[in-house]
Motif scaffolding. Structure first.
Motif, mmCIF file in Angstrom:
data_model
loop_
_atom_site.group_PDB
_atom_site.id
_atom_site.type_symbol
_atom_site.label_atom_id
_atom_site.label_comp_id
_atom_site.label_asym_id
_atom_site.label_seq_id
_atom_site.Cartn_x
_atom_site.Cartn_y
_atom_site.Cartn_z
ATOM 1 N N GLU A 253 -27.437 -15.960 -12.951
ATOM 2 C CA GLU A 253 -28.640 -16.498 -12.332
ATOM 3 C C GLU A 253 -29.595 -15.409 -11.869
ATOM 4 O OE1 GLU A 253 -27.462 -19.119 -9.267
ATOM 5 O OE2 GLU A 253 -26.555 -20.570 -10.605
ATOM 6 N N GLU A 254 -29.086 -14.318 -11.322
ATOM 7 C CA GLU A 254 -29.958 -13.310 -10.757
ATOM 8 C C GLU A 254 -29.256 -11.962 -10.733
ATOM 9 O OE1 GLU A 254 -30.674 -13.637 -6.541
ATOM 10 O OE2 GLU A 254 -28.975 -15.002 -6.334
ATOM 11 N N ALA A 255 -30.078 -10.921 -10.674
ATOM 12 C CA ALA A 255 -29.540 -9.563 -10.567
ATOM 13 C C ALA A 255 -29.221 -9.271 -9.103
ATOM 14 C CB ALA A 255 -30.543 -8.563 -11.105
ATOM 15 N N LEU A 256 -28.164 -8.532 -8.884
ATOM 16 C CA LEU A 256 -27.735 -8.203 -7.521
ATOM 17 C C LEU A 256 -27.469 -6.710 -7.450
ATOM 18 C CD1 LEU A 256 -26.936 -9.313 -4.694
ATOM 19 C CD2 LEU A 256 -24.579 -9.381 -5.532
ATOM 20 N N SER A 257 -28.365 -5.979 -6.772
ATOM 21 C CA SER A 257 -28.142 -4.553 -6.542
ATOM 22 C C SER A 257 -27.230 -4.374 -5.334
ATOM 23 C CB SER A 257 -29.470 -3.842 -6.303
ATOM 24 O OG SER A 257 -30.070 -4.317 -5.103
ATOM 25 N N GLU B 215 -27.672 -6.305 2.228
ATOM 26 C CA GLU B 215 -28.624 -7.095 3.020
ATOM 27 C C GLU B 215 -28.140 -8.532 3.198
ATOM 28 O OE1 GLU B 215 -33.273 -8.627 2.696
ATOM 29 O OE2 GLU B 215 -32.554 -6.993 1.407
ATOM 30 N N ILE B 216 -27.674 -9.137 2.113
ATOM 31 C CA ILE B 216 -27.174 -10.518 2.194
ATOM 32 C C ILE B 216 -25.926 -10.580 3.069
ATOM 33 C CG2 ILE B 216 -26.193 -12.417 0.860
ATOM 34 C CD1 ILE B 216 -27.935 -11.523 -1.486
ATOM 35 N N GLY B 217 -25.024 -9.603 2.891
ATOM 36 C CA GLY B 217 -23.781 -9.599 3.663
ATOM 37 C C GLY B 217 -24.022 -9.479 5.150
ATOM 38 N N LEU B 218 -24.916 -8.570 5.553
ATOM 39 C CA LEU B 218 -25.178 -8.385 6.983
ATOM 40 C C LEU B 218 -25.895 -9.584 7.587
ATOM 41 C CD1 LEU B 218 -26.193 -4.624 7.186
ATOM 42 C CD2 LEU B 218 -23.981 -5.678 7.574
ATOM 43 N N GLU B 219 -26.584 -10.328 6.747
ATOM 44 C CA GLU B 219 -27.264 -11.520 7.240
ATOM 45 C C GLU B 219 -26.327 -12.722 7.350
ATOM 46 O OE1 GLU B 219 -31.039 -14.428 6.016
ATOM 47 O OE2 GLU B 219 -30.619 -12.586 4.896
ATOM 48 N N ASN C 287 -14.475 -12.718 -4.738
ATOM 49 C CA ASN C 287 -14.182 -11.848 -3.587
ATOM 50 C C ASN C 287 -15.471 -11.312 -2.975
ATOM 51 O OD1 ASN C 287 -11.455 -12.242 -4.034
ATOM 52 N ND2 ASN C 287 -11.195 -10.360 -5.208
ATOM 53 N N LEU C 288 -16.412 -10.918 -3.828
ATOM 54 C CA LEU C 288 -17.687 -10.419 -3.310
ATOM 55 C C LEU C 288 -18.484 -11.543 -2.654
ATOM 56 C CD1 LEU C 288 -19.657 -8.109 -2.988
ATOM 57 C CD2 LEU C 288 -20.511 -8.567 -5.298
ATOM 58 N N ASN C 289 -18.483 -12.709 -3.267
ATOM 59 C CA ASN C 289 -19.188 -13.850 -2.671
ATOM 60 C C ASN C 289 -18.627 -14.206 -1.299
ATOM 61 O OD1 ASN C 289 -20.893 -14.146 -4.835
ATOM 62 N ND2 ASN C 289 -19.712 -15.750 -5.826
ATOM 63 N N GLU C 290 -17.326 -14.069 -1.155
ATOM 64 C CA GLU C 290 -16.705 -14.373 0.147
ATOM 65 C C GLU C 290 -17.208 -13.426 1.223
ATOM 66 O OE1 GLU C 290 -12.223 -14.974 2.086
ATOM 67 O OE2 GLU C 290 -12.469 -14.188 0.053
ATOM 68 N N LEU C 291 -17.328 -12.138 0.896
ATOM 69 C CA LEU C 291 -17.847 -11.171 1.863
ATOM 70 C C LEU C 291 -19.317 -11.437 2.177
ATOM 71 C CD1 LEU C 291 -16.227 -7.849 0.571
ATOM 72 C CD2 LEU C 291 -15.742 -9.013 2.730
#
Length: 440
Positions: A22-26, A32-36, A216-220
């Motif tokens: 769906e989208e690129a994730l750097s 940024e997403i994780g800390l939010e 695993n990454l999505n969970e974090l």
């Protein structure tokens, strides 16, 4: 037909992994997403707010207390009064009424030396809570980084296995043609088919590994497990790190070490607070009173009072069953323990730094070896493939060269990931993983 079905399956797998994202994730966006969204970060942030609230509540100990009171009393009674001057003729008053209206404004201020120290101690505890929240943030960033680059590693492994499958497919085509023209036995053709199926199985299994790594990454990141995205397929390592600079940074920026130092200060303030309880307590009080009394019976038919009352009290505890002495002794022991804890963590921090740095340096040396070994394995595989096409090399030699190339490339990307993993840990230990150096 079976072979074409297997190739079709590989194409479906490839599409599911790369074409339908769906989208690129750097990495920066992931942090940024994780800390939010990360729940541990949210809880740690709320803990800081609670600590600040407790600090503000402690400030109320040094503030005066101001109360406004209003008391109204109404009585209606049958009264019989006998006076000394005329005891034989008592005075009888039916339904005698009494009204009393009292206003008072009372202010009390108590000064305690231990309350001042308590505010200082709570201020240090607030600093500790803030540092602990930063530790949670740094650990979260480290976990996101490790998991992110693990996903990159698994995708690179997928590409290696995909290339291996293409070689096995080419070998299978050659073996089939040689078998059909009578230049090779059916055993060679079947062996090529078995190896092709084995490589296809490895590719399918690797797809499952990638899916789990993404979960695993999505969970974090605290996003939906099924969310798809594309990550960068390269692992970039920093230039050489210096152990001296890392040690210096750790003493200045390692949040756990700084929190341990603050806890030692808290222990000293706890002792100071207990000793301050031996000092006198001063209480100032004042009030303004407006009191009105009206009565149908009694010596006073009306009485009105207005005025200010001021007072002060000095209290000094002379004996409390030696409980304060025992608490002071316990505070001294706690100071000693906190000092040992700080020295223990300092030793642990430096040991972890040295161990991780040694692994980091050794991994960099291994990386150079694996690069050279990979170049040799690729050249050997290409030569063996050409010789196999010409019928000079048998399938066993070709398979050995193919496996050697697969293993060499796998070790190469694993070496890159190991360096990156140790680099992340060194940044975390030195306190530079996020606050001082946001790039990774």
């Amino acid at each position: 037909m079976k072979k074409f079905l297997l190739l079709g399956l590989v194409m479906v797998i490839s599409c599911s992994i790369y074409a339908q994202q769906e989208e690129a994730l750097s990495f920066e966006k992931a942090v940024e997403i994780g800390l939010e969204n990360n729940f541990d970060v949210k809880i740690a942030t709320n803990q800081v707010l609670l600590a600040e609230n407790e600090k503000k509540q402690a400030g109320s100990l040094l503030m005066p207390v101001l109360d406004l009171n209003n008391t109204r009393i109404y009585r209606k009674e049958d009264t019989e009064q006998a006076f000394v001057s005329d005891p034989e003729n008592p005075r009888i008053i039916p339904n005698a009424q009494t009204r009393n209206n009292n206003y008072s404004l009372v202010a009390i201020y108590g000064f305690r030396a231990d309350a001042v120290v308590a505010m200082q101690r709570l201020g240090k505890l607030t600093e500790v809570t803030e540092l602990e929240a930063k530790v949670v943030i740094e650990n979260t960033v480290a976990s996101i980084a490790t998991t992110y680059y693990r996903l990159v590693l698994e995708q690179q492994r997928y590409e290696v296995l995909e290339h291996t499958l293409k070689l096995s497919d080419e070998r299978l085509e050659i073996a089939k043609a040689q078998y059909e023209f009578g230049r090779a036995s059916k055993r060679d053709f079947l062996a090529a088919q078995v190896d092709y199926n084995a490589d296809l199985t490895a590719l399918v299994s690797q797809e499952q590994v990638i899916q789990n790594s993404r979960i695993n990454l999505n969970e974090l990141l605290a996003v939906r497990p099924e969310k798809d995205f594309v990550v960068k397929d390269t692992i970039i390592i920093k230039e050489s790190l210096s152990i001296e600079a890392l040690r210096e940074s750790a003493f200045d920026q390692n949040k756990t070490f700084l929190a341990t130092q603050r806890m030692e200060n808290v222990a000293y303030l706890q002792l100071k607070e207990l000793r301050a309880q031996r000092l006198p307590t001063i209480t100032l009080n004042g009030s303004y009173i407006d009191n009105t009394l009206n009565s149908d019976a009694g010596f006073l038919l009306s009485n009105q009072q207005q005025g200010i009352n001021l007072g002060a009290t000095i209290s000094l505890n002379l004996f409390s069953g030696l409980s304060l002495n025992r608490r002071i002794q316990a505070a001294k022991i706690q100071i000693n323990n906190q000092k040992h804890l700080m020295e223990q963590y300092q030793n642990q921090m430096l040991s972890d730094l040295q161990r991780t740095f040694n692994t980091y340096e050794n991994s960099k040396r291994l990386l150079e070896i694996e690069r050279k070994n990979y170049e040799v394995a690729v050249e050997s595989s290409d030569i063996t493939l050409d010789r196999f096409r010409l019928g000079i090399t048998n399938y066993l030699e070709f398979r050995d060269a193919q496996v050697s190339r697969l293993q060499a490339e796998s070790r190469l990307i694993e070496s890159l990931y190991t360096i990156k993993e140790n680099e992340i840990e060194l940044m975390r230990l030195s306190g530079k993983i996020y606050f001082a150096d946001r790039g990774m």
